[in-house]
Design a protein around this motif. Structure first.
Motif, PDB file in Angstrom:
ATOM      1  N   PRO A 153      19.442  37.687  -9.460  1.00  0.00           N
ATOM      2  CA  PRO A 153      19.246  38.827  -8.586  1.00  0.00           C
ATOM      3  C   PRO A 153      20.427  39.794  -8.562  1.00  0.00           C
ATOM      4  O   PRO A 153      20.310  40.944  -8.356  1.00  0.00           O
ATOM      5  N   LEU A 154      21.592  39.393  -9.022  1.00  0.00           N
ATOM      6  CA  LEU A 154      22.760  39.953  -8.799  1.00  0.00           C
ATOM      7  C   LEU A 154      23.188  40.762 -10.302  1.00  0.00           C
ATOM      8  O   LEU A 154      24.390  41.208 -10.686  1.00  0.00           O
ATOM      9  N   MET A 155      22.070  40.279 -11.241  1.00  0.00           N
ATOM     10  CA  MET A 155      22.615  40.672 -12.637  1.00  0.00           C
ATOM     11  C   MET A 155      23.209  42.011 -12.756  1.00  0.00           C
ATOM     12  O   MET A 155      22.666  42.962 -12.429  1.00  0.00           O
ATOM     13  N   GLY A 156      24.094  42.334 -13.608  1.00  0.00           N
ATOM     14  CA  GLY A 156      24.846  43.766 -13.742  1.00  0.00           C
ATOM     15  C   GLY A 156      26.018  44.157 -12.917  1.00  0.00           C
ATOM     16  O   GLY A 156      27.168  44.815 -12.997  1.00  0.00           O
ATOM     17  N   LEU A 157      26.004  43.009 -11.755  1.00  0.00           N
ATOM     18  CA  LEU A 157      27.363  43.536 -11.012  1.00  0.00           C
ATOM     19  C   LEU A 157      28.660  42.922 -11.539  1.00  0.00           C
ATOM     20  O   LEU A 157      28.707  42.054 -12.190  1.00  0.00           O
ATOM     21  N   GLN A 158      29.599  43.690 -11.539  1.00  0.00           N
ATOM     22  CA  GLN A 158      31.070  43.547 -12.042  1.00  0.00           C
ATOM     23  C   GLN A 158      32.055  43.239 -10.903  1.00  0.00           C
ATOM     24  O   GLN A 158      31.918  44.050 -10.216  1.00  0.00           O
ATOM     25  N   GLY A 159      32.718  42.267 -11.037  1.00  0.00           N
ATOM     26  CA  GLY A 159      33.845  42.285  -9.986  1.00  0.00           C
ATOM     27  C   GLY A 159      34.929  41.220 -10.319  1.00  0.00           C
ATOM     28  O   GLY A 159      34.968  40.999 -11.575  1.00  0.00           O
ATOM     29  N   ILE A 160      35.953  40.791  -9.541  1.00  0.00           N
ATOM     30  CA  ILE A 160      36.925  39.877  -9.966  1.00  0.00           C
ATOM     31  C   ILE A 160      36.565  38.590  -9.523  1.00  0.00           C
ATOM     32  O   ILE A 160      36.249  38.331  -8.268  1.00  0.00           O
ATOM     33  N   VAL A 161      36.828  37.543 -10.339  1.00  0.00           N
ATOM     34  CA  VAL A 161      36.519  36.213  -9.849  1.00  0.00           C
ATOM     35  C   VAL A 161      37.708  35.567  -8.961  1.00  0.00           C
ATOM     36  O   VAL A 161      38.873  35.768  -9.731  1.00  0.00           O
ATOM     37  N   ALA A 162      37.340  35.014  -8.104  1.00  0.00           N
ATOM     38  CA  ALA A 162      38.396  34.315  -7.387  1.00  0.00           C
ATOM     39  C   ALA A 162      37.797  32.814  -7.010  1.00  0.00           C
ATOM     40  O   ALA A 162      36.741  32.535  -6.830  1.00  0.00           O
ATOM     41  N   GLU A 163      38.617  31.756  -6.817  1.00  0.00           N
ATOM     42  CA  GLU A 163      38.110  30.388  -6.437  1.00  0.00           C
ATOM     43  C   GLU A 163      38.744  30.179  -4.980  1.00  0.00           C
ATOM     44  O   GLU A 163      39.975  30.259  -4.665  1.00  0.00           O
ATOM     45  N   THR A 164      38.066  29.899  -4.143  1.00  0.00           N
ATOM     46  CA  THR A 164      38.176  29.654  -2.688  1.00  0.00           C
ATOM     47  C   THR A 164      37.554  28.461  -2.248  1.00  0.00           C
ATOM     48  O   THR A 164      36.384  28.134  -2.277  1.00  0.00           O
ATOM     49  N   ARG A 165      38.240  27.591  -1.946  1.00  0.00           N
ATOM     50  CA  ARG A 165      38.032  26.131  -1.556  1.00  0.00           C
ATOM     51  C   ARG A 165      36.724  25.252  -2.527  1.00  0.00           C
ATOM     52  O   ARG A 165      35.850  24.878  -2.021  1.00  0.00           O
ATOM     53  N   GLY A 166      37.230  25.422  -3.681  1.00  0.00           N
ATOM     54  CA  GLY A 166      36.471  24.885  -4.778  1.00  0.00           C
ATOM     55  C   GLY A 166      35.214  25.501  -5.110  1.00  0.00           C
ATOM     56  O   GLY A 166      34.423  24.956  -5.930  1.00  0.00           O
ATOM     57  N   THR A 167      34.943  26.786  -4.627  1.00  0.00           N
ATOM     58  CA  THR A 167      33.616  27.308  -4.931  1.00  0.00           C
ATOM     59  C   THR A 167      34.348  28.755  -5.640  1.00  0.00           C
ATOM     60  O   THR A 167      35.490  29.471  -5.413  1.00  0.00           O
ATOM     61  N   ILE A 168      33.384  29.596  -6.507  1.00  0.00           N
ATOM     62  CA  ILE A 168      33.665  30.567  -7.217  1.00  0.00           C
ATOM     63  C   ILE A 168      33.158  31.637  -6.583  1.00  0.00           C
ATOM     64  O   ILE A 168      31.838  31.695  -6.212  1.00  0.00           O
ATOM     65  N   ARG A 169      34.100  32.681  -6.161  1.00  0.00           N
ATOM     66  CA  ARG A 169      33.475  33.978  -5.828  1.00  0.00           C
ATOM     67  C   ARG A 169      33.567  35.182  -6.467  1.00  0.00           C
ATOM     68  O   ARG A 169      34.579  35.441  -7.083  1.00  0.00           O
ATOM     69  N   LEU A 170      32.445  36.017  -6.565  1.00  0.00           N
ATOM     70  CA  LEU A 170      32.772  37.541  -7.271  1.00  0.00           C
ATOM     71  C   LEU A 170      33.160  38.294  -6.142  1.00  0.00           C
ATOM     72  O   LEU A 170      32.598  38.580  -5.289  1.00  0.00           O
ATOM     73  N   VAL A 171      34.211  39.087  -6.490  1.00  0.00           N
ATOM     74  CA  VAL A 171      34.760  39.903  -5.356  1.00  0.00           C
ATOM     75  C   VAL A 171      34.626  41.533  -5.601  1.00  0.00           C
ATOM     76  O   VAL A 171      34.798  41.858  -6.969  1.00  0.00           O
ATOM     77  N   LEU A 172      33.729  42.094  -4.762  1.00  0.00           N
ATOM     78  CA  LEU A 172      33.529  43.399  -5.253  1.00  0.00           C
ATOM     79  C   LEU A 172      34.343  44.214  -4.328  1.00  0.00           C
ATOM     80  O   LEU A 172      34.623  44.172  -3.046  1.00  0.00           O
ATOM     81  N   GLN A 173      35.208  45.271  -4.936  1.00  0.00           N
ATOM     82  CA  GLN A 173      36.508  45.720  -4.421  1.00  0.00           C
ATOM     83  C   GLN A 173      35.967  47.330  -4.000  1.00  0.00           C
ATOM     84  O   GLN A 173      35.247  47.934  -4.784  1.00  0.00           O
ATOM     85  N   VAL A 174      36.634  48.019  -3.191  1.00  0.00           N
ATOM     86  CA  VAL A 174      36.496  49.391  -2.741  1.00  0.00           C
ATOM     87  C   VAL A 174      37.993  49.818  -2.908  1.00  0.00           C
ATOM     88  O   VAL A 174      38.703  49.607  -1.810  1.00  0.00           O
ATOM     89  N   GLU A 175      38.306  50.293  -4.100  1.00  0.00           N
ATOM     90  CA  GLU A 175      40.038  50.553  -4.389  1.00  0.00           C
ATOM     91  C   GLU A 175      40.335  51.550  -3.269  1.00  0.00           C
ATOM     92  O   GLU A 175      41.590  51.245  -2.870  1.00  0.00           O
ATOM     93  N   MET A 176      39.832  52.558  -3.107  1.00  0.00           N
ATOM     94  CA  MET A 176      40.488  53.674  -2.082  1.00  0.00           C
ATOM     95  C   MET A 176      40.809  53.101  -0.819  1.00  0.00           C
ATOM     96  O   MET A 176      41.816  53.534  -0.227  1.00  0.00           O
ATOM     97  N   LEU A 177      40.063  52.092  -0.328  1.00  0.00           N
ATOM     98  CA  LEU A 177      40.417  51.454   1.103  1.00  0.00           C
ATOM     99  C   LEU A 177      41.370  50.287   0.962  1.00  0.00           C
ATOM    100  O   LEU A 177      41.602  49.709   1.764  1.00  0.00           O
ATOM    101  N   GLY A 178      41.431  49.704  -0.248  1.00  0.00           N
ATOM    102  CA  GLY A 178      42.171  48.466  -0.435  1.00  0.00           C
ATOM    103  C   GLY A 178      41.558  47.382   0.395  1.00  0.00           C
ATOM    104  O   GLY A 178      41.957  46.465   0.858  1.00  0.00           O
TER     105      GLY A 178
END
Length: 207
Positions: free
Chosen positions: A165-190
């Motif tokens: 269902p999330l197909m097409g989303l782009q983000g940065i991959v981060a590993e947290t506590r053994g799980t992979i998470r896709l990080v979606l950022q709002v650059e202007m807010l940091g």
């Protein structure tokens, strides 16, 4: 003089009929919709985007005011589960605490300021980039993805979701506590939000 809600206002009375709301919004039915008007996608919003930096805990109240004023907004929210007095409490909280995104005209911007719920309004220099970033968060919320606030990441491997269902989303991959998470950022807010993702459902995106 008639306000945008269609009723007359007397001297000293605020234009927005919801501006006097004071109680904390706790019941599910009291929460505003994340997007207004409902039925439109963010990509269909017409006008200039701004970010309202709200006064403390005024995000939902401001959203209610904007509904009354018929001003388009986006307030992404996520459920938080906590324990209080031996019972489980589910609260719908803003994903980016203290911020609400809205779209419209200069008149709309002034109307929002009159609600007295915004500490300041942040102009958006790159309108298209902000819309792209918000549309991704909107898509994730629409499919019920459990987004949660995440630290902003300045550098990392960019990936694209290629299935589900999330197909097409782009983000940065981060590993947290053994799980992979896709990080979606709002650059202007940091600021950023993330969702857990299976490694088989993403592919690298070359810069």
């Amino acid at each position: 003089m008639p306000g945008r809600s269609g009723r007359s206002t007397g001297p000293g009375e605020r234009t927005c009929p919801a501006a006097a709301r004071r109680r904390t919004l706790l019941r599910t039915e009291d929460n505003p919709p994340p997007t207004w008007p409902q039925g439109l996608t963010l990509a269909e919003f017409a006008g200039t985007w701004w970010v309202a930096h709200t006064k403390s805990r005024n995000e939902k109240a401001l959203a209610h005011d904007l509904i009354a004023l018929n001003i388009r907004y986006f307030l992404p929210m996520t459920w938080k589960v906590s324990r209080k007095s031996r019972r489980t409490v589910r609260s719908l909280l803003p994903l980016f605490a203290g911020y609400l995104f809205f779209c419209g005209s200069e008149v709309d911007r002034l109307e929002l300021l009159r609600t007295n719920r915004a500490a300041n309004i942040i102009p958006v220099a790159d309108q298209q980039r902000l819309v792209r970033e918000l549309v991704q968060i909107e898509q994730a919320l629409k499919v019920g993805a459990p987004l949660s606030p995440h630290d902003y990441i300045s550098r990392g491997q960019k990936c694209r979701v290629i299935a589900g269902p999330l197909m097409g989303l782009q983000g940065i991959v981060a590993e947290t506590r053994g799980t992979i998470r896709l990080v979606l950022q709002v650059e202007m807010l940091g600021q950023a939000a993330s969702v857990e993702i299976d490694s088989d459902m993403i592919e690298k995106v070359e810069d």
